[in-house]
Write an enzyme that holds these catalytic residues in place. Structure first.
Site, PDB file in Angstrom:
ATOM      1  N   ASN A 134       0.810  -1.231   0.000  1.00  0.00           N
ATOM      2  CA  ASN A 134       0.000   0.000   0.000  1.00  0.00           C
ATOM      3  C   ASN A 134       0.837   1.272   0.000  1.00  0.00           C
ATOM      4  OD1 ASN A 134      -2.269  -1.661   0.142  1.00  0.00           O
ATOM      5  ND2 ASN A 134      -2.104  -1.762   2.384  1.00  0.00           N
ATOM      6  N   ARG A 135       2.034   1.188  -0.552  1.00  0.00           N
ATOM      7  CA  ARG A 135       2.929   2.349  -0.671  1.00  0.00           C
ATOM      8  C   ARG A 135       3.366   2.920   0.684  1.00  0.00           C
ATOM      9  NH1 ARG A 135       3.001   0.418  -5.214  1.00  0.00           N
ATOM     10  NH2 ARG A 135       2.652   1.558  -7.154  1.00  0.00           N
TER      11      ARG A 135
END
Ligand SMILES: Cc1cc2nc3c(=O)[nH]c(=O)nc-3n(C[C@H](O)[C@H](O)[C@H](O)COP(=O)(O)O)c2cc1C
Length: 240
Positions: free
Chosen positions: A199-200
């Protein structure tokens, strides 16, 4: 190419926690380079694990970047060989401050350096030169790196001329080291270890040389500490 044509990957790496971070930038660097070397042997998704991008700036402060290969690696920092007559060589001699990055996308890892170049000692450069294949040593003579090339045919003719001048007898001293062929070492004052996460929400742990403050590249190279001196570095986490 439309943006939607680019595949989005979720970075499922393990990241890097403060608990797992080695006590010095050298030990962490050594660990990740060893992991990348091993990955290149065991998988086909890391082809050139020691490829490192090196950025310089020109006389107008405009950045320039290219990839080279890591040829020297010890507690003083990562090093590479190149021609002092090349664009990078001339930019470094006018302004030795550089940035560099080792990037292993398949491993969700990168290491970034900011620092100052020092020349690698001639005996170290000669020892490495002697280990290069004969044909690579001939190419170094034939190429005036970064200068305009008249044609491919001219390059090949120059190669043949030097091949005739320095024939291959299978000895390390068959070909002398060109005067302009130099070793460059990045004496870093900032080393960032980047670990890609889901999710970065990536991990970024940064070693900064004590005294370097925010001016990562502003230090005199003679005062840059060893990457393995735990007392000389502080660590902080950056937002992804
Ligand atoms: C994987 C890879 C490895 C390279 N290794 C080197 C190297 O070790 N030394 C070098 O001078 N150029 C190397 N090059 C070529 C450089 O990227 C660049 O074209 C060249 O050094 C000239 O750069 P300059 O004109 O900015 O000086 C390599 C290129 C690639 C893609």
């Amino acid at each position: 190419m439309p943006a939607e044509a680019v595949t989005r990957h979720d970075y499922t790496g393990d990241g890097l926690s403060e608990e797992d971070l080695a006590p010095t930038p050298w030990l962490q660097l050594e660990r990740w380079v060893a992991d990348a070397d091993a990955r290149a042997v065991d998988h086909d998704d890391v082809y050139e694990p020691r490829a490192i991008s090196v950025a310089t700036v020109d006389a107008h402060g405009v950045p320039n970047v290219r990839t080279v290969l890591l040829r020297f690696l010890d507690e003083r920092g990562p090093g590479f060989v190149s021609s002092s007559d090349s664009t990078k060589g001339m930019e470094i001699s006018a302004n030795p401050h550089v940035a560099a990055a080792l990037t292993w996308p398949a491993m969700f890892r990168a290491i970034r350096f900011r620092g100052t170049i020092e020349l690698v000692a001639a005996d170290e450069v000669e020892a490495y030169w002697a280990s290069r294949p004969w044909a690579s040593r001939i190419s170094a003579w034939a190429s005036h790196q970064s200068a305009p090339a008249n044609s491919r045919a001219q390059l090949e003719a120059d190669y043949d001329r030097y091949a005739a001048q320095f024939p291959d007898h299978g000895r390390p001293d068959d070909v002398p080291v060109p005067e302009t062929w130099k070793g460059y070492r990045v004496r870093a004052t900032e080393v960032e270890f980047w670990g890609g996460r889901s999710n970065r929400l990536h991990d970024r742990l940064v070693f900064t040389a004590v005294g370097a403050g925010g001016g990562a590249a502003a230090q005199d190279v003679a005062t840059v500490p060893s990457l393995d001196d735990a007392a000389a570095w502080t660590v902080h986490r950056r937002q992804p």
